[in-house]
Design a protein around this motif. Structure first.
Motif, PDB file in Angstrom:
ATOM      1  N   ASP A   1      58.141 -24.021  -6.842  1.00  0.00           N
ATOM      2  CA  ASP A   1      58.818 -23.724  -8.100  1.00  0.00           C
ATOM      3  C   ASP A   1      59.462 -22.328  -8.090  1.00  0.00           C
ATOM      4  O   ASP A   1      60.461 -22.105  -8.760  1.00  0.00           O
ATOM      5  CB  ASP A   1      57.789 -23.837  -9.241  1.00  0.00           C
TER       6      ASP A   1
ATOM      7  N   GLN B   1      55.346 -20.063 -17.726  1.00  0.00           N
ATOM      8  CA  GLN B   1      55.878 -21.244 -17.049  1.00  0.00           C
ATOM      9  C   GLN B   1      54.843 -22.024 -16.252  1.00  0.00           C
ATOM     10  O   GLN B   1      54.902 -23.245 -16.202  1.00  0.00           O
ATOM     11  CB  GLN B   1      57.023 -20.814 -16.128  1.00  0.00           C
ATOM     12  N   ALA B   2      53.926 -21.298 -15.626  1.00  0.00           N
ATOM     13  CA  ALA B   2      53.029 -21.994 -14.700  1.00  0.00           C
ATOM     14  C   ALA B   2      51.839 -22.636 -15.397  1.00  0.00           C
ATOM     15  O   ALA B   2      51.384 -23.701 -14.995  1.00  0.00           O
ATOM     16  CB  ALA B   2      52.536 -21.018 -13.641  1.00  0.00           C
TER      17      ALA B   2
ATOM     18  N   PHE C   1      52.237 -26.430 -17.300  1.00  0.00           N
ATOM     19  CA  PHE C   1      52.381 -27.567 -16.384  1.00  0.00           C
ATOM     20  C   PHE C   1      51.122 -27.753 -15.535  1.00  0.00           C
ATOM     21  O   PHE C   1      50.705 -28.891 -15.283  1.00  0.00           O
ATOM     22  CB  PHE C   1      53.611 -27.408 -15.489  1.00  0.00           C
TER      23      PHE C   1
ATOM     24  N   ILE D   1      48.105 -27.138 -16.398  1.00  0.00           N
ATOM     25  CA  ILE D   1      47.095 -27.802 -17.235  1.00  0.00           C
ATOM     26  C   ILE D   1      47.453 -29.276 -17.398  1.00  0.00           C
ATOM     27  O   ILE D   1      46.604 -30.156 -17.304  1.00  0.00           O
ATOM     28  CB  ILE D   1      46.963 -27.102 -18.614  1.00  0.00           C
TER      29      ILE D   1
ATOM     30  N   ILE E   1      47.779 -26.152 -23.776  1.00  0.00           N
ATOM     31  CA  ILE E   1      49.106 -26.352 -23.211  1.00  0.00           C
ATOM     32  C   ILE E   1      50.197 -25.593 -23.949  1.00  0.00           C
ATOM     33  O   ILE E   1      51.087 -25.062 -23.352  1.00  0.00           O
ATOM     34  CB  ILE E   1      49.487 -27.842 -23.092  1.00  0.00           C
TER      35      ILE E   1
END
Lengths: 232, 287
Positions: free
Chosen positions: A15, A70-71, A74, A76, A228
């Motif tokens: 990513d 950002q990380a 996703f 989770i 989230i």
């Protein structure tokens, strides 16, 4: 947990690749353009200084901050546990810091050699900590630590925004700003800066590494109940 | 896999998205999780998948809490209507990432489904249309082979033909490897035949949990003269009554044969209608 860590490392690396490549393309293009300009207007009266790792320091700070936003969601969503995320992020940051440090110091050598070869006297590449690095390897180490510190501390700061939104993150930023204004007014910052500069040595970066680990460790308090998206 | 939900509460400030829900499900079936917008379905699914912690009560999967518990969440795959995946990833990269997280991941099935839905492995998620992204979500959900697979409006943007194809694939895969599939949708009429058991949420509470076969046996729509219907529904739980030109139709908890014997015109109640009247606060008591 091992498989999750491998999965997350693959995810983060995949990513981030585009962002990292984009940075290096812009950075190297700017360097090339600057070198070209220096060569074009080369004269003994002109000096062009380039603080080589500074753009990388800024990039890594921003990278760490954005990584939190950002990380985490996703990771989770895909089923990673908070422990796996916590473990992987620090491994990824350590790897990224070393890699970026190696790259920037290789670029430093290349440019240094190029400037000498073409006798470009007006172009100077500088390093903020060049006076304490006895050799190339120690400069790599210093840059790795600085980048690691920026990545982890800004990640922790980004995590604060992620967990508590603009109000939480903004409030802390405001407090820090107020403290900086007061500290600046009372001369604490300049005193501290000159103290650090006087005593700057490789040990200083060992302390910085320790601070990075502590700050990252504290970020676990924010990560362990992270959801989230909605504030918990 | 057994899911036990006991007085589950999720509050966001003053608002309770889930308000003391209790139920248990254990068999590999296709469950329809229904309810109106804001009923708490998505919140429940997020808690089940360990994505958000509960505020009160408990949810246990095989006796364990899902939040941050790898033993549970590796067995749960939640696919929501959107935002499931990172936009920068290519489909093949995403499938590889998934293979690390779902122990029963079926790469071959994933690639077959990618072909079925005419997706390209090299396409980035951000280049996909809404329908294609939904198809990717369905692919991941099915290929995960997670013992608890949860679909929350998984086919947003998919056309009728693609949805039909999805239902067929879902049933085929379920037939090959039965598992607990929890399916939430607003296209209830379309998906109703898939459901083996239905759970209906309303305003954070569970208002119905029933096997669909039993639901069909125990509820019916009766039509007849006002006197006939009034007489038949007396003492029974009525979901809805409407009257027109001396005729009356009622949705009632009653056996079809019993209604038939009374000379009434009898039909089954579509699950969508049941959901509407159970969650619309239009029961006879409320009226």
């Amino acid at each position: 947990m091992g498989k999750q860590v491998r999965g997350l490392l693959y995810l983060f690396a995949t990513d981030s690749r585009r962002s990292i490549i984009t940075f290096w393309i812009i950075f190297l293009s700017t360097m090339a353009l600057s070198l070209f300009a220096a060569a074009l207007f080369n004269s003994p009266n002109m000096r062009m200084f380039f603080w080589l790792p500074m753009p990388l320091y800024i990039y890594c700070g921003v990278f760490g901050f954005i990584m939190a936003k950002q990380a985490i969601p996703f990771s989770i969503k895909i089923g990673a546990t908070r422990k796996s995320i916590f473990t992987t992020v620090i491994l990824f940051f350590a790897g990224l810091a070393v890699l970026e440090s190696l790259l920037i110091n290789c670029v430093d050598i290349l440019i240094g050699n190029l400037v000498s070869a073409v006798k470009l006297t007006s172009f100077h590449v500088m390093h903020p900590f060049e006076q304490i690095g006895p050799n190339w390897l120690s400069t790599v180490l210093i840059d790795s630590v600085v980048l690691f510190f920026l990545l982890t501390s800004l990640f922790a700061f980004g995590l604060l925004f992620y967990r508590y939104g603009l109000i939480g993150g903004g409030s802390l930023s405001g407090l820090v700003l107020v403290f900086l204004i007061i500290a600046g007014g009372k001369g604490w910052i300049t005193d501290f800066g000159s103290f650090v500069y006087r005593t700057l040595s490789l040990t200083t970066f060992l302390y910085l590494f320790g601070i990075a680990i502590i700050v990252y460790g504290l970020s676990w308090l924010l990560l362990r109940r992270a959801a989230i998206s909605k504030p918990v | 896999m057994k899911i036990e939900v006991n007085q589950l509460v999720k509050a966001y400030g003053e608002k309770r998205a889930l308000d003391g829900i209790s139920f248990a499900i254990s068999e590999p079936k296709i469950y329809g999780l229904l309810g109106r917008n804001g009923a708490g379905k998505t919140t429940f699914m997020e808690i089940l998948a360990g994505q958000v912690p509960e505020t009160g009560g408990s949810i246990l999967v095989e006796g364990k809490k899902p939040f941050d518990n790898q033993a549970v969440i590796s067995n749960v795959c939640l696919i929501k209507e959107g935002g499931n995946f990172k936009a920068e990833l290519k489909i093949k990269q995403l499938l590889k990432v998934c293979s690390f997280f779902y122990p029963k991941w079926d790469q071959q099935l994933a690639e077959e489904l990618i072909q079925t839905f005419s997706l390209s492995l090299n396409a980035k998620v951000k280049t996909l249309s809404k329908g294609m992204e939904s198809a990717l979500g369905i692919t991941v959900g099915l290929a995960s082979k997670a013992p608890i697979t949860v679909f929350d409006e998984p086919y947003i943007g998919m056309d009728a033909a693609a949805r039909k194809s999805f239902y067929e694939i879902l049933l085929k895969e379920y037939d090959k490897a039965p598992r607990m599939i929890i399916f939430s949708t607003h296209l209830i009429d379309e998906a109703a035949l898939l459901f083996e058991e239905v759970l209906i949420f309303d305003q954070g509470k569970l208002v119905m949990q029933e096997e669909t076969d039993r639901l069909r046996e125990e509820t019916c729509s009766v039509t007849g003269t006002v006197q006939q219907v009034e007489a038949f529904t007396a003492g029974k739980k009525v979901l809805m009554k409407k009257q027109l030109a001396g005729m009356m139709t009622a949705y009632v908890y009653a056996n079809e044969r019993e209604a038939d014997a009374c000379g009434l015109q009898v039909e089954g109640i579509p699950i969508q209608e049941l959901m509407i009247y159970l969650t619309g606060h239009k029961t006879e008591e409320a009226l």
